[in-house]
Design a protein around this motif. Structure first.
Motif, PDB file in Angstrom:
ATOM      1  N   THR A   2       3.250 -14.784  30.169  1.00  0.00           N
ATOM      2  CA  THR A   2       2.436 -15.230  31.294  1.00  0.00           C
ATOM      3  C   THR A   2       2.167 -16.738  31.223  1.00  0.00           C
ATOM      4  N   PRO A   3       1.717 -17.325  32.328  1.00  0.00           N
ATOM      5  CA  PRO A   3       1.323 -18.739  32.279  1.00  0.00           C
ATOM      6  C   PRO A   3       0.248 -19.001  31.224  1.00  0.00           C
ATOM      7  N   ALA A   4      -0.678 -18.072  31.087  1.00  0.00           N
ATOM      8  CA  ALA A   4      -1.733 -18.234  30.076  1.00  0.00           C
ATOM      9  C   ALA A   4      -1.155 -18.223  28.661  1.00  0.00           C
ATOM     10  N   ASP A   5      -0.131 -17.397  28.437  1.00  0.00           N
ATOM     11  CA  ASP A   5       0.532 -17.359  27.126  1.00  0.00           C
ATOM     12  C   ASP A   5       1.139 -18.724  26.803  1.00  0.00           C
ATOM     13  N   ILE A  40       7.565 -27.285  32.210  1.00  0.00           N
ATOM     14  CA  ILE A  40       6.386 -26.765  31.506  1.00  0.00           C
ATOM     15  C   ILE A  40       5.262 -26.527  32.514  1.00  0.00           C
ATOM     16  N   ALA A  41       5.037 -27.477  33.410  1.00  0.00           N
ATOM     17  CA  ALA A  41       3.985 -27.328  34.424  1.00  0.00           C
ATOM     18  C   ALA A  41       4.258 -26.114  35.310  1.00  0.00           C
ATOM     19  N   ALA A  42       5.510 -25.906  35.689  1.00  0.00           N
ATOM     20  CA  ALA A  42       5.862 -24.750  36.527  1.00  0.00           C
ATOM     21  C   ALA A  42       5.618 -23.443  35.784  1.00  0.00           C
ATOM     22  N   TRP A  43       5.913 -23.414  34.495  1.00  0.00           N
ATOM     23  CA  TRP A  43       5.657 -22.212  33.692  1.00  0.00           C
ATOM     24  C   TRP A  43       4.160 -21.943  33.595  1.00  0.00           C
ATOM     25  N   GLU A  44       3.387 -23.008  33.354  1.00  0.00           N
ATOM     26  CA  GLU A  44       1.948 -22.842  33.148  1.00  0.00           C
ATOM     27  C   GLU A  44       1.208 -22.492  34.444  1.00  0.00           C
ATOM     28  N   THR A  45       1.793 -22.777  35.579  1.00  0.00           N
ATOM     29  CA  THR A  45       1.157 -22.428  36.850  1.00  0.00           C
ATOM     30  C   THR A  45       1.731 -21.149  37.443  1.00  0.00           C
ATOM     31  N   GLY A  46       2.758 -20.601  36.822  1.00  0.00           N
ATOM     32  CA  GLY A  46       3.350 -19.357  37.287  1.00  0.00           C
ATOM     33  C   GLY A  46       4.394 -19.514  38.380  1.00  0.00           C
ATOM     34  N   ARG A  47       4.770 -20.748  38.701  1.00  0.00           N
ATOM     35  CA  ARG A  47       5.808 -20.957  39.718  1.00  0.00           C
ATOM     36  C   ARG A  47       7.176 -20.533  39.213  1.00  0.00           C
ATOM     37  N   ARG A  48       7.367 -20.631  37.899  1.00  0.00           N
ATOM     38  CA  ARG A  48       8.620 -20.221  37.266  1.00  0.00           C
ATOM     39  C   ARG A  48       8.292 -19.543  35.954  1.00  0.00           C
ATOM     40  N   LYS A  49       9.297 -18.822  35.411  1.00  0.00           N
ATOM     41  CA  LYS A  49       9.146 -18.175  34.104  1.00  0.00           C
ATOM     42  C   LYS A  49      10.229 -18.692  33.175  1.00  0.00           C
ATOM     43  N   PRO A  50       9.888 -18.881  31.901  1.00  0.00           N
ATOM     44  CA  PRO A  50      10.914 -19.307  30.954  1.00  0.00           C
ATOM     45  C   PRO A  50      11.938 -18.195  30.753  1.00  0.00           C
ATOM     46  N   SER A  51      13.168 -18.604  30.503  1.00  0.00           N
ATOM     47  CA  SER A  51      14.223 -17.621  30.241  1.00  0.00           C
ATOM     48  C   SER A  51      15.149 -18.168  29.168  1.00  0.00           C
ATOM     49  N   GLY A  52      16.031 -17.331  28.706  1.00  0.00           N
ATOM     50  CA  GLY A  52      17.052 -17.740  27.741  1.00  0.00           C
ATOM     51  C   GLY A  52      16.478 -18.318  26.474  1.00  0.00           C
ATOM     52  N   THR A  53      17.104 -19.393  26.033  1.00  0.00           N
ATOM     53  CA  THR A  53      16.741 -20.033  24.773  1.00  0.00           C
ATOM     54  C   THR A  53      15.303 -20.535  24.787  1.00  0.00           C
ATOM     55  N   ALA A  54      14.851 -21.073  25.908  1.00  0.00           N
ATOM     56  CA  ALA A  54      13.480 -21.583  25.987  1.00  0.00           C
ATOM     57  C   ALA A  54      12.476 -20.457  25.756  1.00  0.00           C
ATOM     58  N   LYS A  55      12.731 -19.303  26.322  1.00  0.00           N
ATOM     59  CA  LYS A  55      11.821 -18.168  26.143  1.00  0.00           C
ATOM     60  C   LYS A  55      11.783 -17.731  24.679  1.00  0.00           C
ATOM     61  N   VAL A  56      12.938 -17.671  24.052  1.00  0.00           N
ATOM     62  CA  VAL A  56      13.002 -17.274  22.638  1.00  0.00           C
ATOM     63  C   VAL A  56      12.262 -18.289  21.777  1.00  0.00           C
ATOM     64  N   LEU A  57      12.474 -19.571  22.040  1.00  0.00           N
ATOM     65  CA  LEU A  57      11.805 -20.603  21.254  1.00  0.00           C
ATOM     66  C   LEU A  57      10.293 -20.532  21.455  1.00  0.00           C
TER      67      LEU A  57
END
Length: 80
Positions: A2-5, A40-57
């Motif tokens: 989640t963005p909060a995570d 990072i801003a898009a992830w933290e606001t929920g506009r996008r979700k991390p995927s692939g390598t970024a999500k694993v990291l």
């Protein structure tokens, strides 16, 4: 994740070259995992979700925030 995570992960990471009370910025996290600060801003606001390598990291950093120092060393040595 989640963005909060993502926000919480960023706040738990302590960079070795910063004061222990320093809160890691979106720009610093972006440099660490090699994405743009806008991502990072898009992830933290929920506009996008991390995927692939970024999500694993991010998952690794969530479980082991001290890994940020190791990732930073690899980047500084040109191995990233």
């Amino acid at each position: 994740m989640t963005p909060a995570d993502i926000h919480a992960i960023r706040h738990r990471i302590k960079l070795p070259h910063k004061h222990p009370l320093h809160t890691t910025t979106q720009k610093e996290l972006a440099e660490l995992i090699q994405v743009s600060p806008q991502t990072i801003a898009a992830w933290e606001t929920g506009r996008r979700k991390p995927s692939g390598t970024a999500k694993v990291l991010l998952q690794l950093l969530a479980a082991h925030p001290a890994l940020a120092a190791e990732v930073g060393k690899w980047q500084n040595n040109g191995n990233a």
